[in-house]
Motif scaffolding. Structure first.
Motif, PDB file in Angstrom:
ATOM      1  N   ALA A  34      24.511 -40.008  30.031  1.00  0.00           N
ATOM      2  CA  ALA A  34      25.215 -38.985  30.802  1.00  0.00           C
ATOM      3  C   ALA A  34      26.693 -38.948  30.439  1.00  0.00           C
ATOM      4  O   ALA A  34      27.301 -37.870  30.311  1.00  0.00           O
ATOM      5  CB  ALA A  34      25.023 -39.252  32.298  1.00  0.00           C
ATOM      6  N   ASP A  79      22.663 -31.773  24.619  1.00  0.00           N
ATOM      7  CA  ASP A  79      22.211 -31.490  25.981  1.00  0.00           C
ATOM      8  C   ASP A  79      21.944 -32.823  26.668  1.00  0.00           C
ATOM      9  O   ASP A  79      20.999 -33.548  26.313  1.00  0.00           O
ATOM     10  CB  ASP A  79      20.946 -30.635  25.947  1.00  0.00           C
ATOM     11  N   GLN A 116      20.811 -33.556  29.702  1.00  0.00           N
ATOM     12  CA  GLN A 116      19.569 -33.662  30.449  1.00  0.00           C
ATOM     13  C   GLN A 116      18.388 -33.907  29.519  1.00  0.00           C
ATOM     14  O   GLN A 116      17.525 -34.753  29.773  1.00  0.00           O
ATOM     15  CB  GLN A 116      19.336 -32.377  31.268  1.00  0.00           C
ATOM     16  N   THR A 117      18.343 -33.163  28.412  1.00  0.00           N
ATOM     17  CA  THR A 117      17.263 -33.378  27.437  1.00  0.00           C
ATOM     18  C   THR A 117      17.342 -34.782  26.851  1.00  0.00           C
ATOM     19  O   THR A 117      16.314 -35.444  26.642  1.00  0.00           O
ATOM     20  CB  THR A 117      17.350 -32.327  26.320  1.00  0.00           C
ATOM     21  N   ASP A 171      15.829 -37.205  29.381  1.00  0.00           N
ATOM     22  CA  ASP A 171      14.369 -37.160  29.376  1.00  0.00           C
ATOM     23  C   ASP A 171      13.802 -37.889  28.173  1.00  0.00           C
ATOM     24  O   ASP A 171      12.817 -38.641  28.292  1.00  0.00           O
ATOM     25  CB  ASP A 171      13.896 -35.701  29.393  1.00  0.00           C
TER      26      ASP A 171
END
Length: 616
Positions: free
Chosen positions: A447, A498, A500-501, A504
């Motif tokens: 993050a 990205d 968030q990607t 994941d």
């Protein structure tokens, strides 16, 4: 004084050199044509004085009579001491030592058969020889006689050698005296000829013939002739310059100016500098060789010289052109340096400088606030409203510095992709960054990396060049574990990085890493058969306080589970369980059963395998 010394102006007998000097001085006042009788008297006195001087030089000193040798005493040591004494006087006047008696000179007669017989008899009889059989006095006397004879022969040889040496010295003296007399006669002839030529007012051509004649050339280097010519020049200062020049040329032909003995003669000749230069040119070897060449050879040499001169001029012209271009480029570089600093400050809002000196680093710059942050700037076209007029990797350098600080703060591994010609040189930035993450607990780092990318793209140094170059600054980010990438993003494609990607993908990284080990090592194929299985991620599980990544092995046709694989969170230990065994695991100790093996994979390294699956 008495004749012949008073006729020469000498106080008494003198050596040959003094007699010749005196004769040369008197010869100046007794000219053979003006006073023939006086010249005859002077010449007769010179001949007589020279004869006396040579006789006095060659006559040997009166030898002293050597003392008569004392007869040798009767004891054996006497003759040796007498023979070792020296003799004075010439070898021919020395007396020979007295001869020994006939008894001493007589060689001893040895009866070898008798001696050998006497020596063998005592051995046969078994007794020792008696001392009464040997005449020791006779033997000693015979040995002394032989020694005296040897010394006599050696003394005779030395006497003959001294006589030969003395005769050779006498012969050399007589030969030297004859050569000096002959040389002096030749010098007198040359001096007399010089006087006659001057008195008769001979022309320079007559002088030249005399100076080229053997009568002069044979004595040209004689010091007596040099002295006589010096006296002649001092007495006749009215000698014409032409004749002086001829004398100068005669001596300069043998490079006499190099020797100090001719210095005074050259000063008295008083030859002009022009004549000296002409004489030097006339002795030039290449000038003489050029004069001897036929016309066709001179023409060939002239043409070749012209061609070489043309090539030389062409080379000089090219060198001047290159030098001029270098100067222009240097001046342009200096102007560009000052201009680029002003443009950078105008575009980025902070001052810049050149941290490194030298021509090789003229294109390297750095911010004044951080002189160690090197980047390159190169001129590119003309500056306009939508084009900065230069290219630079300053945004890439700033991104590289941000990535280094990010990895250092969190203790993460960071590598630069060497593709694209990146070699880690001064002012160079990579095109890709490989960030190595652990399989667990790095969600906050992922993050934070997304926030870092967003902040960098919002900076002025990023936006200015993004607008000027008409696009984003291109670079690539890889998220990896032990060199195996599970996420990558290019800044200019699909919105860039990205977060968030990336999160994941990171949550699935443990199971994906386990699947890679199973497939790359062939372990799953060994358990379930080649091309007869499917691997399915089951996520992270907790067993006995530890976290493991669970991957199930399914039958490819029926999709029934056949095996279960648990990878420790560190990625270095793999547990293999058959179907039905997983539910029976109550703690970590239940996993450490079965056979133990090791896998060495190129990208992953060493993996410990604890296998509880029985293979047929």
């Amino acid at each position: 004084m008495s004749w012949p010394w008073d006729a020469l102006g000498l106080s008494g007998p003198a050596d040959l050199h003094s007699i010749r000097r005196a004769y040369a001085q008197r010869l100046k006042t007794a000219h053979p044509e003006e006073d023939p009788e006086g010249f005859q008297r002077l010449h007769a006195a010179y001949q007589e004085a020279s004869r006396y001087a040579r006789a006095a030089r060659t006559a040997p000193a009166e030898p002293e009579a050597p003392p008569r040798p004392v007869p040798p005493p009767q004891d054996p040591g006497g003759p040796e001491e007498e023979e070792g004494r020296g003799h004075s006087g010439p070898p021919q006047d020395r007396e020979e030592p007295p001869r020994q008696t006939q008894e001493d000179d007589r060689a001893p007669e040895w009866d070898y058969d008798e001696l050998l017989g006497d020596r063998e008899r005592p051995a046969a009889e078994g007794g020792a020889p008696s001392s009464a059989d040997w005449d020791y006095e006779r033997l000693f006397a015979e040995g002394e006689a032989e020694a005296r004879e040897a010394r006599r022969r050696k003394l005779e040889e030395l006497r003959q050698k001294n006589r030969s040496r003395y005769a050779a010295q006498q012969q050399a003296r007589r030969q030297q005296a004859a050569e000096e007399e002959e040389s002096w006669s030749a010098v007198l002839t040359a001096v007399h000829t010089v006087e006659l030529l001057y008195a008769s007012g001979a022309s320079p051509s007559v002088w030249r013939r005399f100076l080229d004649a053997p009568a002069f050339l044979s004595v040209r280097a004689n010091i007596d002739l040099v002295f006589a010519l010096e006296d002649f020049l001092e007495q006749h200062p009215d000698l014409s310059p032409e004749i002086r020049r001829e004398i100068f040329l005669a001596y300069e032909a043998q490079n006499a100016s190099k020797y100090p003995m001719y210095a005074r003669l050259y000063r008295l000749l008083d030859v002009s500098r022009g004549d000296k230069r002409r004489m030097a040119r006339s002795k030039s070897a290449w000038r003489n060789a050029w004069r001897s060449y036929p016309p066709w050879r001179k023409a060939v040499i002239a043409v070749c010289s012209s061609i070489l001169a043309a090539f030389a001029l062409l080379a000089v012209g090219l060198s001047v052109r290159d030098t001029y271009r270098d100067l222009q480029e240097k001046e342009s570089a200096q102007r560009w340096e000052a201009q680029s600093l002003a443009w950078l400050e105008e575009d980025l809002g902070e001052p810049f400088l050149r941290p490194l000196g030298g021509e090789d680093y003229r294109h390297i710059f750095a911010p004044a606030s951080d002189p160690s942050l090197y980047f390159w700037v190169q001129k590119d076209g003309e500056r306009s409203g939508d084009w900065p007029g230069y290219r630079t990797d300053y945004p890439h350098i700033r991104i590289m510095r941000a990535m280094e600080d990010f990895a250092e703060e969190r203790g993460l591994g960071l590598r630069f992709d060497s593709a694209g010609g990146f070699g880690g040189g001064i002012g160079e930035a990579p095109g890709a960054y490989l960030i190595d993450l652990p399989l667990l607990g790095a969600e906050e780092a992922v993050a934070a990396l997304g926030e870092l990318v967003e902040e960098a793209e919002a900076q002025r140094w990023y936006r200015v060049f993004e607008d000027r170059y008409g696009g984003k600054i291109e670079y690539q980010i890889f998220l990896c574990h032990k060199g195996l990438s599970f996420y990558d993003a290019i800044s200019t494609q699909d919105g860039g990085f990205d977060a968030q990607t990336a999160l994941d993908r990171y949550r699935q990284a443990g199971c994906a890493f386990c699947r890679y080990i199973l497939e790359d090592s062939g372990l799953a194929a060994r358990h379930m058969g080649e091309d007869a299985y499917l691997l399915q991620d089951q996520g992270a599980v907790e067993i006995g306080g530890g976290t493991f990544f669970h991957v199930s092995g399914l039958d490819k046709e029926s999709s029934a589970p056949k095996a279960h694989y648990l990878l420790a969170a560190g990625g270095g230990t793999l547990f293999c369980l058959p179907e039905g065994r997983l539910d029976a695991v109550g703690g970590i100790a239940d996993l450490y059963r079965g056979s133990t093996s090791h896998l060495q994979l190129d990208s992953v390294g060493l993996v410990i395998v604890l296998d509880q699956i029985q293979t047929g």
